[in-house]
Design an enzyme around this catalytic site. Structure first.
Site, PDB file in Angstrom:
ATOM      1  N   LYS A  69      29.667  45.818  33.821  1.00  0.00           N
ATOM      2  CA  LYS A  69      28.716  46.108  34.802  1.00  0.00           C
ATOM      3  C   LYS A  69      27.006  46.159  34.221  1.00  0.00           C
ATOM      4  O   LYS A  69      25.969  46.454  34.647  1.00  0.00           O
ATOM      5  CB  LYS A  69      28.878  47.454  35.606  1.00  0.00           C
ATOM      6  CG  LYS A  69      30.010  47.291  36.785  1.00  0.00           C
ATOM      7  CD  LYS A  69      29.291  46.561  37.805  1.00  0.00           C
ATOM      8  CE  LYS A  69      30.289  45.932  38.685  1.00  0.00           C
ATOM      9  NZ  LYS A  69      30.326  44.440  39.092  1.00  0.00           N
ATOM     10  N   TYR A  94      33.889  44.405  41.819  1.00  0.00           N
ATOM     11  CA  TYR A  94      33.845  43.585  40.617  1.00  0.00           C
ATOM     12  C   TYR A  94      32.642  42.476  40.565  1.00  0.00           C
ATOM     13  O   TYR A  94      31.813  42.068  39.866  1.00  0.00           O
ATOM     14  CB  TYR A  94      34.965  42.786  40.176  1.00  0.00           C
ATOM     15  CG  TYR A  94      35.224  42.224  39.107  1.00  0.00           C
ATOM     16  CD1 TYR A  94      35.281  42.997  37.736  1.00  0.00           C
ATOM     17  CD2 TYR A  94      35.111  40.897  38.761  1.00  0.00           C
ATOM     18  CE1 TYR A  94      35.724  42.679  36.563  1.00  0.00           C
ATOM     19  CE2 TYR A  94      35.241  40.533  37.586  1.00  0.00           C
ATOM     20  CZ  TYR A  94      35.383  41.220  36.515  1.00  0.00           C
ATOM     21  OH  TYR A  94      35.656  40.650  35.136  1.00  0.00           O
ATOM     22  N   HIS A 112      34.285  31.962  37.894  1.00  0.00           N
ATOM     23  CA  HIS A 112      35.588  32.695  37.798  1.00  0.00           C
ATOM     24  C   HIS A 112      35.873  33.217  39.342  1.00  0.00           C
ATOM     25  O   HIS A 112      35.137  34.167  39.804  1.00  0.00           O
ATOM     26  CB  HIS A 112      35.685  33.600  36.811  1.00  0.00           C
ATOM     27  CG  HIS A 112      36.179  33.254  35.612  1.00  0.00           C
ATOM     28  ND1 HIS A 112      37.323  33.751  34.764  1.00  0.00           N
ATOM     29  CD2 HIS A 112      35.512  32.238  34.905  1.00  0.00           C
ATOM     30  CE1 HIS A 112      37.197  33.183  33.673  1.00  0.00           C
ATOM     31  NE2 HIS A 112      36.196  32.202  33.580  1.00  0.00           N
ATOM     32  N   PRO A 163      32.204  49.398  29.301  1.00  0.00           N
ATOM     33  CA  PRO A 163      32.140  48.022  29.696  1.00  0.00           C
ATOM     34  C   PRO A 163      33.430  47.464  30.339  1.00  0.00           C
ATOM     35  O   PRO A 163      33.445  46.335  30.799  1.00  0.00           O
ATOM     36  CB  PRO A 163      32.362  47.172  28.359  1.00  0.00           C
ATOM     37  CG  PRO A 163      32.771  48.039  27.390  1.00  0.00           C
ATOM     38  CD  PRO A 163      32.576  49.692  27.788  1.00  0.00           C
ATOM     39  N   TYR A 173      42.713  41.950  31.875  1.00  0.00           N
ATOM     40  CA  TYR A 173      42.511  43.490  31.716  1.00  0.00           C
ATOM     41  C   TYR A 173      43.982  44.053  31.618  1.00  0.00           C
ATOM     42  O   TYR A 173      44.608  43.916  32.732  1.00  0.00           O
ATOM     43  CB  TYR A 173      41.741  44.093  32.915  1.00  0.00           C
ATOM     44  CG  TYR A 173      40.407  43.886  33.038  1.00  0.00           C
ATOM     45  CD1 TYR A 173      39.253  44.483  32.453  1.00  0.00           C
ATOM     46  CD2 TYR A 173      39.955  42.660  33.819  1.00  0.00           C
ATOM     47  CE1 TYR A 173      38.152  44.120  32.531  1.00  0.00           C
ATOM     48  CE2 TYR A 173      38.549  42.130  33.690  1.00  0.00           C
ATOM     49  CZ  TYR A 173      37.638  43.075  33.237  1.00  0.00           C
ATOM     50  OH  TYR A 173      36.151  42.771  33.184  1.00  0.00           O
TER      51      TYR A 173
END
Ligand code: RFL
Ligand code: PHB
Length: 396
Positions: A299, A387, A74, A295, A203
């Site tokens: 991580k 990220y 991704h 979550p 998200y």
């Protein structure tokens, strides 16, 4: 009966199995002691997003073949705020890096298979595991297995037994330096054999609460909903889940969402926790036994892997070069990265969730913060570099 090994590992989750495989490949003897059965460990549906550092370490442990074949690369991730869809080009804003979507269950299975091939010893279904004399030069572990009381002598103990394990509790309470934040909500997760609604993760911040659209493969989806911490799994069913998800994701996505029977549904509470005492005597805490993150930043498993990397490099230095002087560096190196991931996970959680105590003012500030980050080059770089994962310090 007494067994002997160099490193006794408590827990056969991803931390314990990854450390075990790396040590075995480096010729350092280790035995894993696990409370559950292998099937139980594999039944826990958890993480899905691997940073490059985690991917590299899994390869180094010899367990990367299937991940390299089936893992989904991704290079971006999507956000939605009150139904408005935004794409973040992670690769562009992180200097060309990406994450790999490959489930924790599969990572665990690959590590278990590799361990079996190498003849590594894992003792499953142990009871009453206890750590002894961890401050001395002769630490040992006792446990019960098949009705027998057994003892494992070792040089070092790796506490890889998760948040509720016994390792952290073996450190004297007055030596523990702990920090905790509990959030007033949890995540209700649902896994289904349906095609993911979007090609990237999404998200979603919404006034009804946060939602996440994730996946495990092109035919298996993983979705989450923010729920009050008082909710029980019995309060939910599949139909209610899909209805609520459709309300929180962008309307165009809701139209194309493919629903189907749930393979798994469970609620996980959200908390941030750090035990800064990550090493005490001969005991090293690794992964969730030392820290928990909500979550939202993906991580937890990645932090566990970076602890494993530090512990592994340290054990190699100790056994190959006698460098016991580096032991105090373990927690310094780990904590530098842990706190940055704790911060990012807390920030993502705060940015995207509805807090029951939030006022209309707080909501406007949240909206402005999202607007700023998603439309500014600096903001996008900030999210992207966290990220994909920050770098790890060297031991020396
Ligand atoms: P684990 O996986 O908890 O494994 C610990 C093992 O120790 C055993 N054990 C004992 N064994 C012997 N004696 C005892 N007294 C013992 N007590 C416990 C347990 O049975 C178990 O097998 O810890 P580990 O290995 O440190 O791994 C940590 C990760 O599992 C965790 O950080 C992640 O799953 C967190 N997480 C995520 N992390 C990511 O990096 N990316 C993600 O996308 C992500 N998503 C998630 C997540 C965690 C979630 N939940 C359910 C908390 C999504 C969710 C919903
Ligand atoms: C997951 O797929 O389980 C997942 C993905 C991203 C997160 C958390 C969980 O931030």
């Amino acid at each position: 009966m007494t067994k002997k090994t160099q490193v006794a590992i408590i827990g056969a989750g991803p931390s314990g199995l990854l450390l075990g495989q790396l040590l075995t490949k480096a010729g350092i003897d280790n035995i894993i002691v696990e409370r559950q059965t292998a099937e139980y460990v594999l039944g826990r549906i958890r993480a899905g997003v691997l940073e490059q550092g985690t991917v590299d370490l899994i390869r180094e442990a010899g367990a990367g073949a299937r991940m390299d074949e089936d893992g989904l690369i991704h290079t971006g991730t999507d956000f939605s705020f009150q139904g408005e869809h935004h794409h973040l080009d992670i690769a562009k804003y992180s200097g060309g890096k990406h994450v790999v979507v490959y489930g924790q269950t599969e990572v665990t299975r690959d590590l278990m298979d590799e361990r079996e091939k190498d003849g590594g010893v894992t003792i499953y279904k142990t009871d009453n595991v206890k750590l002894h004399d961890i401050e001395s030069d002769k630490p040992y572990v006792t446990y019960e297995h098949n009705g027998k009381s057994l003892r494992l002598d070792c040089d070092y103990i790796a506490g890889c037994d998760g948040f509720h394990g016994v390792s952290r509790k073996s450190i004297p309470a007055d030596k523990l330096e702990e920090y905790e934040k509990v959030y007033p909500f949890g995540w209700l997760g649902l896994m289904s054999d349906t095609p993911p609604v979007n090609d990237e993760l999404v998200y979603c911040a919404h006034e009804r609460g946060f939602a996440l659209c994730s996946m495990r493969s092109l035919t298996r989806s993983r979705y989450y909903l923010q729920v009050p911490d008082t909710d029980k799994i019995e309060d939910w069913n599949e139909e209610k889940f899909w209805d609520e998800l459709k309300r929180r994701i962008p309307p165009k996505m809701a139209e194309r969402l493919v629903t189907g029977p749930a393979i798994e549904m469970s609620i996980a509470p959200l908390r941030s926790y750090v035990c800064e005492t990550m090493q005490y005597g001969k005991l090293f805490l690794i992964g969730d036994s030392a820290h928990i993150v909500p979550p939202t930043g993906a991580k937890g498993l990645n932090l566990a892997a970076s602890d494993v990397e530090t512990a592994f490099r340290l054990f190699v230095k100790i056994y190959k070069e006698g460098r016991t002087d580096l032991i105090p560096r373990y927690q310094e190196v780990c904590l530098a990265r842990v706190w940055k991931s704790v911060r990012f996970s807390w920030w993502m959680t705060t940015l995207l969730h509805r807090f029951p105590s939030a006022s209309r003012f707080d909501f406007r500030v949240q909206q402005a913060e999202f607007d700023y980050f998603i439309n500014s080059e600096a903001g996008k770089t900030n999210i992207a570099e966290n990220y994909v994962g920050l770098s790890l310090e060297e031991l020396e």
